[in-house]
Design a protein around this motif. Structure first.
Motif, PDB file in Angstrom:
ATOM      1  N   GLN A 264       0.202   7.621  -0.672  1.00  0.00           N
ATOM      2  CA  GLN A 264       1.381   7.816   0.178  1.00  0.00           C
ATOM      3  C   GLN A 264       1.347   6.854   1.365  1.00  0.00           C
ATOM      4  O   GLN A 264       2.349   6.199   1.674  1.00  0.00           O
ATOM      5  CB  GLN A 264       1.450   9.257   0.674  1.00  0.00           C
ATOM      6  N   ASP A 265       0.196   6.767   2.029  1.00  0.00           N
ATOM      7  CA  ASP A 265       0.064   5.837   3.156  1.00  0.00           C
ATOM      8  C   ASP A 265       0.327   4.402   2.707  1.00  0.00           C
ATOM      9  O   ASP A 265       0.933   3.612   3.438  1.00  0.00           O
ATOM     10  CB  ASP A 265      -1.327   5.932   3.783  1.00  0.00           C
ATOM     11  N   SER A 266      -0.123   4.085   1.502  1.00  0.00           N
ATOM     12  CA  SER A 266       0.083   2.733   0.972  1.00  0.00           C
ATOM     13  C   SER A 266       1.567   2.444   0.786  1.00  0.00           C
ATOM     14  O   SER A 266       2.048   1.377   1.181  1.00  0.00           O
ATOM     15  CB  SER A 266      -0.650   2.565  -0.365  1.00  0.00           C
ATOM     16  N   PHE A 267       2.288   3.381   0.197  1.00  0.00           N
ATOM     17  CA  PHE A 267       3.716   3.145  -0.017  1.00  0.00           C
ATOM     18  C   PHE A 267       4.486   3.109   1.301  1.00  0.00           C
ATOM     19  O   PHE A 267       5.429   2.328   1.442  1.00  0.00           O
ATOM     20  CB  PHE A 267       4.312   4.158  -0.999  1.00  0.00           C
ATOM     21  N   VAL A 268       4.079   3.911   2.257  1.00  0.00           N
ATOM     22  CA  VAL A 268       4.719   3.840   3.572  1.00  0.00           C
ATOM     23  C   VAL A 268       4.515   2.438   4.148  1.00  0.00           C
ATOM     24  O   VAL A 268       5.460   1.804   4.640  1.00  0.00           O
ATOM     25  CB  VAL A 268       4.158   4.923   4.526  1.00  0.00           C
TER      26      VAL A 268
ATOM     27  N   MET B  77       1.021  -5.358  -3.346  1.00  0.00           N
ATOM     28  CA  MET B  77       0.929  -3.902  -3.204  1.00  0.00           C
ATOM     29  C   MET B  77      -0.484  -3.414  -3.523  1.00  0.00           C
ATOM     30  O   MET B  77      -0.985  -2.497  -2.867  1.00  0.00           O
ATOM     31  CB  MET B  77       1.958  -3.213  -4.104  1.00  0.00           C
ATOM     32  N   ARG B  78      -1.137  -4.020  -4.516  1.00  0.00           N
ATOM     33  CA  ARG B  78      -2.515  -3.643  -4.839  1.00  0.00           C
ATOM     34  C   ARG B  78      -3.424  -3.895  -3.642  1.00  0.00           C
ATOM     35  O   ARG B  78      -4.260  -3.071  -3.298  1.00  0.00           O
ATOM     36  CB  ARG B  78      -3.029  -4.407  -6.062  1.00  0.00           C
ATOM     37  N   GLN B  79      -3.242  -5.031  -2.983  1.00  0.00           N
ATOM     38  CA  GLN B  79      -4.088  -5.352  -1.838  1.00  0.00           C
ATOM     39  C   GLN B  79      -3.877  -4.357  -0.700  1.00  0.00           C
ATOM     40  O   GLN B  79      -4.838  -3.922  -0.062  1.00  0.00           O
ATOM     41  CB  GLN B  79      -3.821  -6.781  -1.348  1.00  0.00           C
ATOM     42  N   ILE B  80      -2.645  -3.965  -0.465  1.00  0.00           N
ATOM     43  CA  ILE B  80      -2.371  -2.957   0.567  1.00  0.00           C
ATOM     44  C   ILE B  80      -3.051  -1.640   0.199  1.00  0.00           C
ATOM     45  O   ILE B  80      -3.679  -0.993   1.048  1.00  0.00           O
ATOM     46  CB  ILE B  80      -0.849  -2.766   0.765  1.00  0.00           C
ATOM     47  N   THR B  81      -2.966  -1.255  -1.058  1.00  0.00           N
ATOM     48  CA  THR B  81      -3.567   0.001  -1.508  1.00  0.00           C
ATOM     49  C   THR B  81      -5.087  -0.034  -1.362  1.00  0.00           C
ATOM     50  O   THR B  81      -5.695   0.931  -0.885  1.00  0.00           O
ATOM     51  CB  THR B  81      -3.160   0.295  -2.965  1.00  0.00           C
ATOM     52  N   VAL B  82      -5.702  -1.134  -1.749  1.00  0.00           N
ATOM     53  CA  VAL B  82      -7.156  -1.271  -1.591  1.00  0.00           C
ATOM     54  C   VAL B  82      -7.519  -1.200  -0.107  1.00  0.00           C
ATOM     55  O   VAL B  82      -8.471  -0.509   0.278  1.00  0.00           O
ATOM     56  CB  VAL B  82      -7.667  -2.583  -2.232  1.00  0.00           C
TER      57      VAL B  82
END
Length: 190
Positions: A54-58, A79-84
């Protein structure tokens, strides 16, 4: 859904930048499973995983104006890098408050050869990786899946390069032993 094609991806990004919730939902629907799988390599707890996702998508949707489209697949990689990074943020936050020492029964000497992981179902390997101590699991994921160097891992995690190398070595040793044990159990049931 899997990956969006270039033109559709670019159009959806532009629409999402302008606040189009339908475009945001399409991006979410397309990539949420992939990003959840990426996140699960770092965060085995499902509740924490949902929070990080959720924080990643925000962060993704609030930072789309900073995204520079570089061709098909660039959105997915970004998006993968943000999620990691969001997963690592949670791990670093925990590290500051976590003083638990892990004692694993490591072999006295290094095994001659690594086991054949091709005979082990991916789900079993995923469970083994998730069972590793957090530091070992994080270093292994960054090194193997994100292809980061020990220097980069050290910077990301706030550890030394030698600690990164040591944790990777220990993670591999534990996984090798677990894979061998798994294969022995499977052979015994035949």
């Amino acid at each position: 859904m899997g990956t969006l094609t270039g033109d559709i991806e670019r159009t959806l990004v532009e629409q999402a930048r302008n606040g189009d919730r339908t475009a945001m939902k399409q991006i979410y629907d397309c990539y949420s499973r992939y990003l959840a799988a990426t996140c699960s390599r770092y965060i085995p707890n499902e509740g924490d995983l949902r929070d990080v996702l959720q924080d990643s998508f925000v962060k993704i949707f609030s930072s789309l104006d900073k995204f520079d489209y570089r061709g098909e697949g660039s959105l997915k990689a970004w998006m993968r890098q943000i999620t990691v990074n969001e997963a690592l943020k949670l791990i670093r936050k925990r590290k500051r408050s976590d003083t638990v020492e892990y004692k694993w029964d490591l072999p006295d000497k290094e095994e001659e050869e690594e086991p054949d992981v091709g005979k082990v179902p991916p789900e079993a390997i995923q469970r083994m990786i998730q069972a590793l101590p957090e530091g070992y699991r994080t270093v292994l994921n960054l090194y193997v899946f994100e292809q980061k160097s020990h220097k980069e891992i050290a910077e990301l995690m706030g550890i030394s390069e030698s600690t990164s190398a040591s944790q990777l070595h220990r993670a591999r040793a534990i996984l090798s032993r677990q894979i061998r044990d798994y294969m022995k159990r499977m052979e015994a049931t035949l």
